[in-house]
Design a protein around this motif. Structure first.
Motif, PDB file in Angstrom:
ATOM      1  N   ALA A 175     -16.214  -2.586   6.627  1.00 57.48           N
ATOM      2  CA  ALA A 175     -15.617  -3.883   6.692  1.00 57.48           C
ATOM      3  C   ALA A 175     -15.162  -4.420   5.592  1.00 57.48           C
ATOM      4  O   ALA A 175     -16.063  -5.143   4.800  1.00 57.48           O
ATOM      5  CB  ALA A 175     -16.219  -4.991   7.829  1.00 57.48           C
ATOM      6  N   MET A 176     -14.057  -4.337   5.045  1.00 59.20           N
ATOM      7  CA  MET A 176     -13.735  -4.840   3.509  1.00 59.20           C
ATOM      8  C   MET A 176     -13.438  -6.332   3.660  1.00 59.20           C
ATOM      9  O   MET A 176     -12.879  -6.672   4.776  1.00 59.20           O
ATOM     10  CB  MET A 176     -12.809  -4.134   2.868  1.00 59.20           C
ATOM     11  N   PRO A 177     -13.702  -7.154   2.559  1.00 61.81           N
ATOM     12  CA  PRO A 177     -13.220  -8.356   2.810  1.00 61.81           C
ATOM     13  C   PRO A 177     -11.722  -8.880   2.897  1.00 61.81           C
ATOM     14  O   PRO A 177     -11.124  -7.873   2.168  1.00 61.81           O
ATOM     15  CB  PRO A 177     -14.039  -9.120   1.462  1.00 61.81           C
ATOM     16  N   ALA A 178     -11.452  -9.845   3.355  1.00 57.93           N
ATOM     17  CA  ALA A 178      -9.924 -10.120   3.253  1.00 57.93           C
ATOM     18  C   ALA A 178      -9.366 -10.641   2.193  1.00 57.93           C
ATOM     19  O   ALA A 178     -10.095 -11.123   1.381  1.00 57.93           O
ATOM     20  CB  ALA A 178      -9.987 -11.202   4.413  1.00 57.93           C
ATOM     21  N   LEU A 179      -8.191 -10.195   1.685  1.00 54.45           N
ATOM     22  CA  LEU A 179      -7.686 -10.382   0.606  1.00 54.45           C
ATOM     23  C   LEU A 179      -6.453 -11.234   0.375  1.00 54.45           C
ATOM     24  O   LEU A 179      -5.593 -11.098  -0.269  1.00 54.45           O
ATOM     25  CB  LEU A 179      -7.388  -8.996  -0.038  1.00 54.45           C
ATOM     26  N   GLY A 180      -6.256 -12.009   1.385  1.00 57.78           N
ATOM     27  CA  GLY A 180      -5.122 -12.681   1.694  1.00 57.78           C
ATOM     28  C   GLY A 180      -5.321 -14.229   1.065  1.00 57.78           C
ATOM     29  O   GLY A 180      -4.553 -15.068   1.202  1.00 57.78           O
ATOM     30  N   CYS A 181      -6.347 -14.284   0.102  1.00 56.62           N
ATOM     31  CA  CYS A 181      -6.553 -15.944  -0.524  1.00 56.62           C
ATOM     32  C   CYS A 181      -5.330 -15.917  -1.413  1.00 56.62           C
ATOM     33  O   CYS A 181      -5.037 -14.875  -2.157  1.00 56.62           O
ATOM     34  CB  CYS A 181      -7.847 -15.802  -1.130  1.00 56.62           C
ATOM     35  N   LYS A 182      -4.763 -17.123  -1.569  1.00 53.15           N
ATOM     36  CA  LYS A 182      -3.697 -17.489  -2.498  1.00 53.15           C
ATOM     37  C   LYS A 182      -4.460 -17.990  -3.683  1.00 53.15           C
ATOM     38  O   LYS A 182      -5.395 -18.593  -3.817  1.00 53.15           O
ATOM     39  CB  LYS A 182      -2.898 -18.443  -2.117  1.00 53.15           C
ATOM     40  N   PHE A 183      -3.857 -17.337  -4.953  1.00 52.51           N
ATOM     41  CA  PHE A 183      -4.573 -17.694  -6.238  1.00 52.51           C
ATOM     42  C   PHE A 183      -3.278 -18.744  -6.859  1.00 52.51           C
ATOM     43  O   PHE A 183      -2.309 -18.433  -6.909  1.00 52.51           O
ATOM     44  CB  PHE A 183      -4.796 -16.570  -7.053  1.00 52.51           C
ATOM     45  N   TYR A 184      -3.966 -19.694  -7.688  1.00 55.79           N
ATOM     46  CA  TYR A 184      -3.137 -20.434  -8.611  1.00 55.79           C
ATOM     47  C   TYR A 184      -3.614 -20.291 -10.192  1.00 55.79           C
ATOM     48  O   TYR A 184      -4.793 -20.218 -10.426  1.00 55.79           O
ATOM     49  CB  TYR A 184      -3.313 -21.833  -8.233  1.00 55.79           C
ATOM     50  N   GLU A 218     -17.513 -19.387  -8.351  1.00 57.18           N
ATOM     51  CA  GLU A 218     -18.142 -18.103  -8.048  1.00 57.18           C
ATOM     52  C   GLU A 218     -17.152 -16.928  -8.377  1.00 57.18           C
ATOM     53  O   GLU A 218     -16.141 -17.167  -8.671  1.00 57.18           O
ATOM     54  CB  GLU A 218     -18.169 -18.119  -6.565  1.00 57.18           C
ATOM     55  N   GLU A 219     -17.757 -15.555  -8.224  1.00 59.19           N
ATOM     56  CA  GLU A 219     -17.055 -14.472  -8.691  1.00 59.19           C
ATOM     57  C   GLU A 219     -15.759 -14.266  -8.235  1.00 59.19           C
ATOM     58  O   GLU A 219     -14.992 -13.732  -8.559  1.00 59.19           O
ATOM     59  CB  GLU A 219     -18.046 -13.458  -8.694  1.00 59.19           C
ATOM     60  N   TYR A 220     -15.768 -14.690  -6.613  1.00 65.93           N
ATOM     61  CA  TYR A 220     -14.555 -14.164  -6.064  1.00 65.93           C
ATOM     62  C   TYR A 220     -13.562 -15.394  -6.154  1.00 65.93           C
ATOM     63  O   TYR A 220     -12.478 -15.413  -5.586  1.00 65.93           O
ATOM     64  CB  TYR A 220     -15.006 -14.209  -4.610  1.00 65.93           C
ATOM     65  N   GLU A 221     -13.735 -16.398  -6.869  1.00 66.35           N
ATOM     66  CA  GLU A 221     -12.941 -17.925  -7.064  1.00 66.35           C
ATOM     67  C   GLU A 221     -11.970 -17.479  -8.317  1.00 66.35           C
ATOM     68  O   GLU A 221     -11.044 -18.364  -8.278  1.00 66.35           O
ATOM     69  CB  GLU A 221     -13.782 -19.058  -7.117  1.00 66.35           C
ATOM     70  N   PHE A 222     -12.008 -16.491  -8.754  1.00 59.43           N
ATOM     71  CA  PHE A 222     -10.949 -16.402 -10.163  1.00 59.43           C
ATOM     72  C   PHE A 222     -10.561 -14.853 -10.140  1.00 59.43           C
ATOM     73  O   PHE A 222     -11.351 -13.874  -9.712  1.00 59.43           O
ATOM     74  CB  PHE A 222     -11.322 -16.974 -11.297  1.00 59.43           C
ATOM     75  N   ALA A 240      -8.525 -19.309  -6.996  1.00 57.55           N
ATOM     76  CA  ALA A 240      -8.643 -19.561  -5.527  1.00 57.55           C
ATOM     77  C   ALA A 240      -8.324 -20.952  -5.085  1.00 57.55           C
ATOM     78  O   ALA A 240      -8.531 -21.718  -5.752  1.00 57.55           O
ATOM     79  CB  ALA A 240      -9.953 -19.141  -4.822  1.00 57.55           C
ATOM     80  N   GLU A 241      -7.882 -21.166  -3.831  1.00 53.55           N
ATOM     81  CA  GLU A 241      -7.691 -22.608  -3.664  1.00 53.55           C
ATOM     82  C   GLU A 241      -8.758 -23.578  -3.650  1.00 53.55           C
ATOM     83  O   GLU A 241      -8.701 -24.642  -3.675  1.00 53.55           O
ATOM     84  CB  GLU A 241      -7.177 -22.550  -1.853  1.00 53.55           C
ATOM     85  N   SER A 242     -10.129 -22.748  -3.277  1.00 52.25           N
ATOM     86  CA  SER A 242     -11.320 -23.503  -3.314  1.00 52.25           C
ATOM     87  C   SER A 242     -11.532 -24.516  -4.705  1.00 52.25           C
ATOM     88  O   SER A 242     -11.958 -25.262  -4.708  1.00 52.25           O
ATOM     89  CB  SER A 242     -12.420 -22.539  -3.171  1.00 52.25           C
TER      90      SER A 242
END
Length: 273
Positions: A175-184, A218-222, A240-242
């Motif tokens: 189960a791979m993580p979702a990749l739909g996060c929008k990046f700015y 976090e690593e997943y935030e950029f 990431a939006e966060s």
């Protein structure tokens, strides 16, 4: 060795995933509990599908170094597949490679132990061809896993890991993580939160310096994206939006400062709200 003996002991699973055996036992018991809860809540649907923990994990025992009997589980191939879905990233791929290779070895052993009366030349050629294909797939999966480990982009890393498992099994097990996060980009963040230079342009440099110096990421935030203009071509860092929310919170906490102290320079900013 017959079909029923094709299992891997939970001790061996613990060695494959690099975790203490007690933790692996807890994981398996949790999965069994969830299977039981699902069977209870869905009733005849699961019953008709013959889903039960015995198809995945079989209670067993072993003797430790002090010759004392301890509990363990024998994990079927389906059980290993189910366990692997709880793991993501490189560890999940490495476990999938390890258990598939182990079951392939057991299957090859069964084939070599079969009576010679059924081992015709045609069957032997077919078995050899299947073995060569499995070995080729294993080598390809190993190469993909190594490429995933060195990939700069998290997106590419996930895709390579997923492909490695697909090469080995013919289906996507993890189960791979979702990749739909929008990046700015820093420029887009500046526009979103209203941070401008005195000339009225989004102050992306001030935002970029603010993030680098004051925001914990976090690593997943950029993520790095390819970018270019007429004068240069280079990767562009996007967030990431966060991170946008973290920047807004920092500005609120610091009473919307008009000067951002960067790594070496100060940046004057105005707000567009």
């Amino acid at each position: 060795m017959d079909e029923l003996q094709q299992t891997i002991n939970s001790l061996e699973v613990a060695g494959m995933v690099g975790r203490p055996h007690n933790d692996v036992m807890k994981d398996i018991r949790r999965i069994i509990t969830q299977l039981a809860e699902g069977k209870s809540s869905q009733g005849s649907n699961l019953a008709e599908a013959k889903i039960g923990s015995g198809d995945y994990f079989i209670e067993s025992t072993y003797k430790d170094a002090n010759n004392q009997e301890r509990p363990c589980f024998d994990c079927t191939k389906k059980g290993c597949e189910l366990y692997s879905t709880r793991m993501t990233g490189a560890k999940g791929t490495q476990f999938a490679v390890a258990y598939i290779e182990r079951f392939n070895q057991m299957e090859e052993h069964i084939k070599t132990e079969q009576p010679k009366s059924i081992g015709t030349d045609q069957a032997t050629k077919r078995m050899n061809a299947e073995a060569r294909l499995k070995n080729a797939n294993a080598r390809q999966a190993k190469l993909l896993s190594e490429l995933a480990r060195d990939a700069r982009s998290d997106v590419n890393k996930v895709l390579l890991q997923d492909k490695a498992v697909e090469v080995l099994t013919g289906e996507k097990l993890l189960a791979m993580p979702a990749l739909g996060c929008k990046f700015y980009s820093a420029n887009e963040i500046a526009q979103e939160i209203g941070v401008y230079s005195k000339t009225g342009n989004p102050h992306e440099t001030a935002v970029s310096q603010l993030i680098q110096k004051y925001i914990s990421l976090e690593e997943y935030e950029f993520e790095f994206f390819p970018g270019s203009t007429d004068n240069w071509s280079s990767d562009v860092t996007k967030y990431a939006e966060s991170v946008l929310e973290k920047v807004e919170n920092w500005l609120v906490k610091n009473n919307y400062p008009t000067i951002i102290q960067g790594q070496s320079n100060k940046y004057h900013i105005v707000y567009g709200f």
